[in-house]
Design a protein around this motif. Structure first.
Motif, PDB file in Angstrom:
ATOM      1  N   SER A 344     -14.789  -8.988  -5.235  1.00  0.00           N
ATOM      2  CA  SER A 344     -14.891  -8.668  -6.359  1.00  0.00           C
ATOM      3  C   SER A 344     -14.063  -7.433  -6.925  1.00  0.00           C
ATOM      4  O   SER A 344     -14.742  -6.977  -7.878  1.00  0.00           O
ATOM      5  N   SER A 345     -13.486  -7.043  -5.854  1.00  0.00           N
ATOM      6  CA  SER A 345     -12.857  -5.512  -5.743  1.00  0.00           C
ATOM      7  C   SER A 345     -10.976  -5.565  -6.526  1.00  0.00           C
ATOM      8  O   SER A 345     -11.110  -6.915  -6.503  1.00  0.00           O
ATOM      9  N   ASP A 346     -11.199  -4.784  -7.501  1.00  0.00           N
ATOM     10  CA  ASP A 346      -9.478  -5.087  -7.440  1.00  0.00           C
ATOM     11  C   ASP A 346      -8.607  -4.347  -6.418  1.00  0.00           C
ATOM     12  O   ASP A 346      -8.880  -3.302  -6.306  1.00  0.00           O
ATOM     13  N   LEU A 347      -6.884  -4.828  -6.382  1.00  0.00           N
ATOM     14  CA  LEU A 347      -6.322  -4.474  -5.291  1.00  0.00           C
ATOM     15  C   LEU A 347      -5.182  -4.020  -6.481  1.00  0.00           C
ATOM     16  O   LEU A 347      -5.007  -5.511  -6.935  1.00  0.00           O
ATOM     17  N   SER A 348      -4.129  -3.221  -5.678  1.00  0.00           N
ATOM     18  CA  SER A 348      -2.793  -3.499  -6.034  1.00  0.00           C
ATOM     19  C   SER A 348      -1.952  -2.708  -5.805  1.00  0.00           C
ATOM     20  O   SER A 348      -2.668  -1.010  -5.151  1.00  0.00           O
ATOM     21  N   GLY A 349      -0.231  -1.918  -6.038  1.00  0.00           N
ATOM     22  CA  GLY A 349       0.252  -1.563  -4.423  1.00  0.00           C
ATOM     23  C   GLY A 349       1.694  -2.267  -3.473  1.00  0.00           C
ATOM     24  O   GLY A 349       1.929  -2.992  -5.136  1.00  0.00           O
ATOM     25  N   ASP A 350       2.251  -1.121  -3.103  1.00  0.00           N
ATOM     26  CA  ASP A 350       3.110  -1.615  -2.394  1.00  0.00           C
ATOM     27  C   ASP A 350       3.453  -2.072  -1.231  1.00  0.00           C
ATOM     28  O   ASP A 350       2.237  -1.193  -0.867  1.00  0.00           O
ATOM     29  N   VAL A 351       3.852  -2.808  -0.361  1.00  0.00           N
ATOM     30  CA  VAL A 351       3.768  -3.237   0.914  1.00  0.00           C
ATOM     31  C   VAL A 351       5.705  -3.721   1.064  1.00  0.00           C
ATOM     32  O   VAL A 351       6.521  -4.435   0.608  1.00  0.00           O
ATOM     33  N   LYS A 352       5.978  -2.352   2.114  1.00  0.00           N
ATOM     34  CA  LYS A 352       6.874  -2.921   2.726  1.00  0.00           C
ATOM     35  C   LYS A 352       7.387  -3.971   4.060  1.00  0.00           C
ATOM     36  O   LYS A 352       6.145  -3.110   5.447  1.00  0.00           O
ATOM     37  N   VAL A 353       7.492  -4.583   4.970  1.00  0.00           N
ATOM     38  CA  VAL A 353       7.608  -4.877   6.331  1.00  0.00           C
ATOM     39  C   VAL A 353       8.854  -4.903   6.666  1.00  0.00           C
ATOM     40  O   VAL A 353       9.821  -5.588   6.455  1.00  0.00           O
ATOM     41  N   ASP A 354       9.527  -4.866   8.297  1.00  0.00           N
ATOM     42  CA  ASP A 354      10.492  -3.930   8.185  1.00  0.00           C
ATOM     43  C   ASP A 354      10.393  -4.748   9.439  1.00  0.00           C
ATOM     44  O   ASP A 354       9.938  -4.470  10.849  1.00  0.00           O
ATOM     45  N   ALA A 355      11.348  -6.292  10.043  1.00  0.00           N
ATOM     46  CA  ALA A 355      10.730  -7.484  10.950  1.00  0.00           C
ATOM     47  C   ALA A 355      12.596  -7.122  11.993  1.00  0.00           C
ATOM     48  O   ALA A 355      12.392  -7.845  12.251  1.00  0.00           O
TER      49      ALA A 355
END
Length: 690
Positions: A344-355
Motif C-alpha cells: 500500500s506504499s508508493d515507490l519510484s526511482g531509478d535502477v541501473k544494472v551492470d551485467a
C-alpha cells in the motif's frame, strides 16, 4: 544592393588573393607532377606502349583469372563440407557437421550460400543433446556493402531449426562457444538482415541454475497479402519455473526493408514465478540486440520472485505494480523514472544494472507515503495487502505464535552473486503504533558482505539510528548491529488511559549485538553483546510509583480514589549483557521520588520470554507494605505482572504470630515500611549504561 562577386561578378578582394596565392600555384604543381609521370614513370609507359613482356604477363593474368572463374563455376562445394566441419569442431570443441549438400553462388552482386542438414553438437558435458540442428539455411550478402566494410544480408532463411539450450547449476552454458572468455554481458550483434524467414523453429531451454524449462516455437515471415496479420517475428513458449507455470511471447514486425537507422519495434510478455513483465519498445539498431529502449510494466506477489527471471537479488515485498522506461546499452540495463506501488506504499526511482563480469546494481528509491507494514515484509514478516492496495497488515512476524522476531531465512547464496548500492527515503509514513514519521536507509553489497548504513527511523519525537553488517561469505552468515535510540517518548510505549498517559519521559537506548544466524530470530538467539535502556527523567502516576514498592496503603488508595497526581522519575536504567542469546541484567533500577526499585533477571531472545524480578523500597514511611517482589514473566509480546505469593503468605504468618504473642496493634508492624531507601546515584548509573 551590393553584390559580392569576383572581378566582373564583384567577388571580394580576399577571394582574389586566395586564388592567386594558393589555387593557381597548386594547379601548376599538379600539372607538373602529371607531366613528369608521363615522361619518366616506367609503369605508366608500359601501359601506354606495352611491349612483348607486358603482353605476355597480361595474357597469363587473364588466363589465370579465367581459370579460377571456370574452376569456381565447376567446383563441387560439397568437397569442403568435411574440412569445414573438422575445422569448426576443433575450434569450438564440439561436433559440427555439414551433413547435407552445400551450394555456393559467388557470381552475383549478392553472393549466396545454401547449407542443408547442419548439426551443431553440444559441449563435452552435454553431448547427449545437440545445441542446434537445422534442416536448411540460405543466406546472401550484398557485395557492394561488403567492399565498404559492412555486412548486409538481403536474405536469411532458416528452415526447421531445433535449438536446445542448457545451463547448469555451476554456471556452464551449452551455447557458450568460448567458455573461458570473461562474460562482458553484451548482447548478441547480428549483421543487418533485410529479409528474415524462419519456418517451424523450435527452442528448448533447460536452465537448471534457476529451475526453468521452456519449449518455444519461432517463426518469421512476410505477409502473404495486405490482410495477412501473421507477418513478422513471433516466439511463443510454455514451460515451468520453480515448479509453477511459465509463458513467454515475443512479437515483432516483418523483416523486410529493414535499415540500420530505423528502429525495429517489438513487444514481449513474460509470465511466471508469480510475476508478469510486459515490455513494449524498439531495437534502436537492428540487429544489435545489445541496444534497445522500451516501456516496462511489471507486477507480481513479491519482488524477490524476480530473481528467478532476471538473476537480480531483490528483497521480499508485498504485491507490487511498477512501470517505467527500460533501456539496454550492451551490459548496462537501466529502469528509469519508474513509479507504482509496493503493498500500500508508493515507490519510484531509478535502477541501473551492470551485467558485466560481475553483476552490479545501483538503486535510488523514494516513497512519498510509506506503510510501515510494507517495510516489515523486507525483514521477513508475513504481510497481507487488501485488494484495493490501500492497506497492509502484518499477519505473523515471528517464528511461532506470539513471537515478534521474523524467522525468514536469508538467501545468502544470492547475496554472493552480485554487488550493489541502495538508497531509500520515505518522506512520510502512515499512522502507526510506533509513531514513525520518516525512514532513511542505505545499503552497500560487495563481495558477499552487506553493509546497512544508515538505518534511520524518525519518530514524532526521537530517532532510531544505526548500522548493520551481514557477512554472507560463509554458509551461516555472521552479523553485527549497532542501534541507538534517542528521545523516544515513553507515552508511545504505554498508551494513555482516560486521556492521561500513565508514564511520560524520553528513553535513550543502545543495542550492540553480533553473532551467527540466517534469520533475524536465529541471529538474536545466538547473539552476544549488550542492550541498554535509559530514562534520564520523567513522570509517572503516583499510584503506580507507590505500587512499585508494594505500598498497599498509599498505592491502592490513590488507585481506587482515581488520584491522578504524579511522581517524578529521577532515572530509570536497564543494562543487560547478552551471551548466547540470553540478556542478563547487570543494572536494573527505577528511581522515583517515593520508591527505589531494583531488579534482576533475564530476557531470552531465542524463546522471546522474560523473567524479571523487581524489589521496591519506599523512601517514605508506609503503613501497609507487602514484603514481596514483583515478577514480570512470559512472552515479550504479552508479559504478565504479578507478585510472589509465598512471600505474602509468610508475611501474613508473621502477622498472626505477632498478634498471638504481643498485641493486635503490634501485628501491624509486619506491614510497616519505615521508608529508609535513599536516592540512587543516577548520574553514575546512566554513564555506565551508555
Amino acid at each position: 544592393m551590393k553584390r559580392l562577386l569576383p572581378n566582373s561578378l564583384n567577388l571580394p578582394s580576399n577571394w582574389q588573393d586566395l586564388r592567386e596565392r594558393a589555387l593557381v600555384p597548386a594547379g601548376a604543381r599538379v600539372r607538373g607532377w602529371r607531366d613528369w609521370v608521363v615522361e619518366n614513370d616506367p609503369v605508366y609507359g608500359s601501359f601506354r606502349r606495352p611491349g612483348r613482356t607486358e603482353k605476355i604477363a597480361a595474357s597469363v593474368t587473364l588466363l589465370l583469372i579465367l581459370a579460377v572463374v571456370i574452376f569456381l563455376m565447376l567446383f563441387n562445394w560439397n568437397w569442403l563440407r568435411g574440412p569445414i566441419g573438422r575445422w569448426a569442431s576443433a575450434k569450438y570443441d564440439r561436433e559440427i557437421a555439414l551433413q547435407g549438400d552445400l551450394d555456393v553462388n559467388l557470381f552475383s552482386w549478392t553472393p549466396s550460400v545454401v547449407v542443408r542438414d547442419l548439426k551443431f553438437g553440444g559441449p563435452d558435458w552435454a553431448r547427449e543433446e545437440d545445441t542446434a540442428n537445422v534442416e536448411r539455411i540460405e543466406a546472401s550478402v550484398r557485395l557492394r556493402k561488403l567492399f565498404a566494410g559492412q555486412i548486409e544480408m538481403p536474405l536469411l532463411s532458416i528452415t526447421r531449426p531445433n535449438v536446445v539450450l542448457i545451463s547448469t547449476e555451476d554456471g556452464r552454458q551449452s551455447w557458450e562457444l568460448e567458455p573461458d572468455k570473461p562474460d562482458t554481458g553484451e548482447g548478441m550483434k547480428f549483421p543487418l538482415i533485410n529479409q528474415l524467414i524462419i519456418q517451424d523453429g523450435r527452442v528448448s531451454l533447460d536452465a537448471q541454475d534457476r529451475d526453468i524449462t521452456l519449449e518455444a516455437a519461432v517463426t518469421a515471415r512476410e505477409a502473404a497479402s495486405a490482410n495477412d496479420g501473421e507477418s513478422g517475428f513471433l516466439l511463443t513458449g510454455e514451460g515451468s519455473i520453480n515448479g509453477s507455470p511459465l509463458t513467454l511471447r515475443i512479437e515483432g514486425g516483418p523483416f523486410i526493408n529493414i535499415r540500420r537507422d530505423r528502429p525495429y519495434a517489438f513487444e514481449a510478455t513474460l509470465a511466471g514465478a508469480r510475476s508478469r513483465l510486459v515490455a513494449e519498445g524498439a531495437i534502436t539498431r537492428p540487429f544489435d540486440l545489445g541496444r534497445f529502449t522500451s516501456t516496462l510494466s511489471l507486477q507480481g506477489q513479491d519482488l524477490n520472485d524476480l530473481y528467478l527471471l532476471t538473476g537480480v537479488t531483490l528483497p521480499n515485498t508485498p504485491p507490487y505494480r511498477l512501470s517505467g522506461a527500460l533501456t539496454r546499452d550492451d551490459a548496462v540495463w537501466t529502469f528509469n523514472d519508474f513509479s507504482g506501488r509496493v503493498g500500500s506504499s508508493d515507490l519510484s526511482g531509478d535502477v541501473k544494472v551492470d551485467a558485466g563480469e560481475r553483476l552490479n546494481v545501483e538503486a535510488q528509491l523514494t516513497s512519498r507515503l510509506l506503510d510501515i507494514d510494507d517495510l516489515m515484509a523486507i525483514l521477513g514478516a508475513d504481510t497481507r495487502t487488501n485488494e484495493a492496495g490501500t492497506n497492509t497488515t502484518t499477519v505473523a512476524s515471528g517464528s511461532g505464535p506470539g513471537m515478534l522476531l521474523p524467522d525468514a531465512t536469508l538467501q545468502v547464496d544470492r547475496l554472493r552473486t552480485m554487488d550493489g548500492t541502495l538508497t531509500y527515503r520515505a518522506a512520510a509514513v502512515k499512522a502507526n503504533d510506533l509513531d514513525i514519521r520518516q525512514v532513511n536507509l542505505g545499503a552497500v553489497l560487495e563481495g558477499g558482505i552487506l553493509d546497512l548504513d544508515p538505518v534511520s527511523f524518525v519518530f514524532n519525537r526521537g530517532e532510531l539510528n544505526g548500522t548493520a553488517k551481514i557477512n554472507a561469505t560463509r554458509d551461516m552468515p555472521y552479523s553485527a548491529i549497532d542501534f541507538r535510540l534517542a528521545g523516544y517518548p515513553l507515552e508511545s510505549i504505554i498508551p494513555a488511559q482516560g486521556g492521561v498517559a500513565p508514564i511520560t519521559g524520553r528513553a535513550l537506548g543502545r543495542a550492540r549485538l553480533e553473532g551467527p544466524g540466517n534469520s533475524i530470530h536465529r541471529f538474536a538467539a545466538a547473539s552476544k553483546g549488550s542492550i541498554s535502556l535509559v530514562v534520564p527523567q520523567g513522570e509517572m502516576r503516583a499510584a503506580f510509583a507507590e505500587l512499585l514498592g508494594i505500598n498497599a496503603s498509599a498505592g491502592l488508595l490513590k488507585l481506587l480514589s482515581g488520584d491522578q497526581s504524579r511522581s517524578s522519575i529521577r532515572c530509570g536504567v536497564a543494562d543487560f549483557e547478552v551471551t548466547g542469546g540470553v540478556a542478563r541484567a547487570k543494572t536494573f533500577v527505577i528511581d522515583t521520588d517515593v520508591v527505589l526499585a531494583q531488579g534482576t533477571g533475564s530476557i531470552n531472545l531465542g524463546t522471546e520470554t522474560l523473567d524479571l524480578k523487581i524489589d521496591g523500597e519506599s523512601k517514605r514511611p508506609r503503613l501497609l507494605r507487602l514484603w514481596t517482589p514483583i515478577h514480570v514473566r512470559g512472552q515479550l509480546s504479552s508479559p504478565s505482572v504479578g507478585v510472589e505469593t509465598g512471600s505474602v503468605v509468610a508475611q501474613a504468618g508473621l502477622t498472626g504470630l505477632l498478634a498471638s504473642v504481643v498485641a493486635p496493634v503490634a501485628a501491624l508492624f509486619a506491614f510497616v515500611e519505615p521508608g529508609l531507601a535513599e536516592d540512587a546515584n543516577c548520574g553514575s548509573l546512566i554513564a555506565n549504561a551508555r
